[in-house]
Design a protein around this motif. Structure first.
Motif, mmCIF file in Angstrom:
data_model
loop_
_atom_site.group_PDB
_atom_site.id
_atom_site.type_symbol
_atom_site.label_atom_id
_atom_site.label_comp_id
_atom_site.label_asym_id
_atom_site.label_seq_id
_atom_site.Cartn_x
_atom_site.Cartn_y
_atom_site.Cartn_z
ATOM 1 N N ASP A 1 -40.727 20.120 45.511
ATOM 2 C CA ASP A 1 -41.464 20.187 44.190
ATOM 3 C C ASP A 1 -40.949 19.008 43.192
ATOM 4 N N GLY A 2 -41.587 17.817 43.580
ATOM 5 C CA GLY A 2 -41.396 16.534 42.740
ATOM 6 C C GLY A 2 -40.615 15.434 43.062
ATOM 7 N N PHE A 3 -39.951 15.594 44.228
ATOM 8 C CA PHE A 3 -39.285 14.457 44.921
ATOM 9 C C PHE A 3 -39.935 13.678 45.680
ATOM 10 N N ARG A 4 -40.480 12.536 45.450
ATOM 11 C CA ARG A 4 -41.444 11.984 46.312
ATOM 12 C C ARG A 4 -41.331 10.366 46.609
ATOM 13 N N PRO A 5 -40.106 9.870 46.721
ATOM 14 C CA PRO A 5 -39.998 8.497 47.261
ATOM 15 C C PRO A 5 -40.577 7.895 48.195
ATOM 16 N N ALA A 6 -41.298 7.040 48.187
ATOM 17 C CA ALA A 6 -42.203 6.638 49.578
ATOM 18 C C ALA A 6 -40.896 5.646 50.270
ATOM 19 N N LYS A 7 -41.256 5.342 51.550
ATOM 20 C CA LYS A 7 -40.510 4.633 52.233
ATOM 21 C C LYS A 7 -40.542 3.061 51.909
ATOM 22 N N ALA B 1 -41.210 8.078 35.309
ATOM 23 C CA ALA B 1 -41.486 7.924 34.037
ATOM 24 C C ALA B 1 -41.186 6.531 33.428
ATOM 25 N N PHE B 2 -39.976 5.880 34.112
ATOM 26 C CA PHE B 2 -39.677 4.678 33.689
ATOM 27 C C PHE B 2 -40.980 3.480 33.950
ATOM 28 N N VAL B 3 -41.307 3.700 35.248
ATOM 29 C CA VAL B 3 -42.470 2.979 35.545
ATOM 30 C C VAL B 3 -43.777 3.099 34.700
ATOM 31 N N GLU B 4 -44.097 4.386 34.479
ATOM 32 C CA GLU B 4 -45.378 4.605 33.699
ATOM 33 C C GLU B 4 -45.048 3.855 32.347
ATOM 34 N N ARG B 5 -43.776 3.986 31.585
ATOM 35 C CA ARG B 5 -43.615 3.481 30.341
ATOM 36 C C ARG B 5 -43.669 1.973 30.390
ATOM 37 N N ARG B 6 -43.240 1.281 31.422
ATOM 38 C CA ARG B 6 -43.271 -0.254 31.502
ATOM 39 C C ARG B 6 -44.722 -0.497 31.681
ATOM 40 N N ALA B 7 -45.550 0.267 32.286
ATOM 41 C CA ALA B 7 -46.946 -0.013 32.504
ATOM 42 C C ALA B 7 -47.761 -0.393 31.309
ATOM 43 N N VAL B 8 -47.228 0.442 30.144
ATOM 44 C CA VAL B 8 -47.935 0.490 28.799
ATOM 45 C C VAL B 8 -47.310 -0.542 27.849
ATOM 46 N N GLU B 9 -45.848 -0.519 28.028
ATOM 47 C CA GLU B 9 -45.254 -1.407 27.502
ATOM 48 C C GLU B 9 -44.094 -2.243 28.170
ATOM 49 N N PRO B 10 -44.768 -3.244 28.673
ATOM 50 C CA PRO B 10 -43.962 -4.369 29.584
ATOM 51 C C PRO B 10 -42.950 -4.921 28.662
ATOM 52 N N MET C 1 -31.406 15.214 42.439
ATOM 53 C CA MET C 1 -32.357 14.114 42.915
ATOM 54 C C MET C 1 -33.711 14.129 42.288
ATOM 55 N N VAL C 2 -34.137 15.347 41.954
ATOM 56 C CA VAL C 2 -35.559 15.491 41.394
ATOM 57 C C VAL C 2 -35.587 14.864 39.996
ATOM 58 N N GLY C 3 -34.330 15.167 39.181
ATOM 59 C CA GLY C 3 -34.450 14.576 37.824
ATOM 60 C C GLY C 3 -34.313 12.913 37.870
ATOM 61 N N TYR C 4 -33.325 12.475 39.035
ATOM 62 C CA TYR C 4 -33.227 10.979 39.150
ATOM 63 C C TYR C 4 -34.736 10.507 39.367
ATOM 64 N N TRP C 5 -35.518 11.027 40.375
ATOM 65 C CA TRP C 5 -36.814 10.620 40.606
ATOM 66 C C TRP C 5 -37.780 10.396 39.725
#
Ligand code: HEM
Length: 410
Positions: free
Chosen positions: A83-89, A204-213, A195-199
């Motif tokens: 439920d929410g932990f989904r790092p890609a290889k 969320a950090f990537v989404e933030r940087r996508a709008v505020e580089p 691990m779910v929290g960490y992922w």
């Protein structure tokens, strides 16, 4: 050709004597061809030539299991992760062609420009941490310096705020236990939640940087990958999730291992103070003699020869990098810490081939800066007598949990 079905010598990477000091076990392991160890369900590969050959053959030996939990997780823990932990290889556990595509993007983050920007940050932060020793007669150098410094470095590079450092470090400790350790079933549930929290934090950090580089690695990746659209946001979050662990756990341990070996070698601290040009080879010898990544994993795609032994398709391989680095066939008198060793750099601490460590230069830089700054400040630095070192129970990442150094005196 022999096909050993079970080990005659019994190899338990979680035995307390092995965790305390794995090196006395290696000569016997290297005498054997690779063998199957049922306790960990892996084939143990201990000789330099065999480890090297596996690393150099990504066609037959896949990296896919490099980040898999070593200990099978309970159903409850797996439900939490689903439920929410989904790092890609990405990278360390990806194979060609995905591996090359992602690595080509990531490598730009390790550009000369970003390293040059980081060096003064590392120096200033290391100096501030050293200033904070104050007038104490001794310090636990892990807690005071080697634990925070590499984390500050990599989090600054990624763009994570300083305030999140403690939380990130705690998550990384749980990740270590989940992926390379043997957590009890009860603990797995808590670790999975973490691990779910960490992922989600990385996402969320990537989404933030996508709008505020900003001027950081994450924004660089979003920018360059966005130009040709070849990296998804999920992949970028996965890269960050990977680097935010690989970038410090390894280096914290390496700095501590290096200090311990250097200070335990008669006359070396004084020699290093007199001639800081010795530092680069000392760092290489520390990587060879007491590496912080003692093993790594691969899986055979097809029945293959490893060191003269036929392993079946699907065989999981435990590559003992620390043993390879002490193989007398490669390094004469391997147990000796020799700051002048001519081929110290021929170690395999950073892997080999297409997965060769991306952070090698950054790791070397941080160890060198710490040695340089401490040598300049503490002429009589030494290891406090009578310590018993403890190590986190896991198969791959090795460094003392605490290392007490006396700052002055004779
Ligand atoms: C003492 C420090 C370090 C050691 C001993 C070390 C060791 C290794 C090893 C053995 C590998 C090979 C894995 C494989 O073949 O699959 C590797 C890969 C990697 N390392 Fe390091 N590492 C260190 C520091 C760092 C740092 C500081 C970073 C990042 C800032 C980093 C990032 C990576 C990445 C991204 C990979 C995967 C590269 C790929 O698969 O293409 N490492 N490292």
């Amino acid at each position: 050709m022999t096909i050993p079905l079970s080990t005659e010598i019994g190899f338990d990477p979680f035995a307390s004597a092995y965790l305390d000091d794995p090196y006395p076990s290696y000569p016997e392991l290297r005498e054997k061809p690779p063998f199957y160890e049922p306790g960990v369900d892996m084939w143990v590969v201990a000789r330099f030539a065999d480890v090297d050959a596996v690393f150099r053959d990504p066609v037959r030996f896949s990296a896919a299991i490099a980040q898999d939990p070593l200990t099978p997780l309970s159903a409850e823990a797996r439900t939490i992760l689903s439920d929410g932990f989904r790092p890609a290889k990405v990278m360390s556990n990806a194979d060609p062609p995905e591996h090359g595509r992602i690595r080509a993007h990531t490598i730009r983050a390790f550009s000369a420009r970003r390293m040059a920007l980081l060096e003064p940050v590392i120096r200033a932060r290391a100096a501030a941490l050293i200033d904070a020793f104050g007038s104490s007669p001794d310090v636990d150098i892990v807690r005071a310096l080697t634990f925070p410094l590499p984390a500050i470095t990599i989090f600054t590079m990624i763009g994570f705020p300083d305030d999140d450092l403690e939380q990130l470090k705690a998550w990384c400790g749980d990740r270590l236990a989940m992926t390379w350790g043997r957590p009890a079933a009860a603990d797995q549930v808590r670790v999975a939640q973490q691990m779910v929290g960490y992922w989600k934090y990385c996402e969320a950090f990537v989404e933030r940087r996508a709008v505020e580089p900003a001027d950081d690695f994450t924004s660089d990746l979003l920018r360059t990958a966005g130009e040709d659209g070849t990296l998804t946001h999920r992949e970028i979050a996965s890269i960050i999730y990977g680097l935010s662990f690989a970038g410090h756990e390894t280096t914290t341990n390496l700095i501590a291992n290096t200090l311990r070996r250097v200070l335990e070698t008669d006359g070396l601290w004084a020699a290093l103070r007199a001639d800081p040009a010795l530092i680069p080879n000392v760092v290489e010898e520390a990587l060879r003699h007491d590496t912080s990544v003692v093993s790594w994993r691969r899986i055979a795609r097809e029945a293959s020869d490893v060191g003269g032994v036929r392993v079946p398709a699907g065989a999981k391989l435990l590559l003992l990098l620390a043993s390879a680095n002490h193989d007398p066939a490669r390094f004469p008198d391997p147990e000796r810490f020799d700051p002048h060793r001519a081929n110290a750099r021929a170690h395999i601490a950073f892997g080999m081939g297409i997965h060769y460590c991306l952070g090698a230069a950054l790791a070397r830089l941080q160890v060198a800066i710490v040695l340089e700054l401490l040598a300049a400040r503490f002429p009589h630095l030494h290891v406090r007598d009578g310590q018993r070192y403890a190590f986190a129970p896991n198969i791959s990442f090795r460094g003392p949990n605490a290392l007490w150094l006396a700052l002055g005196g004779a």
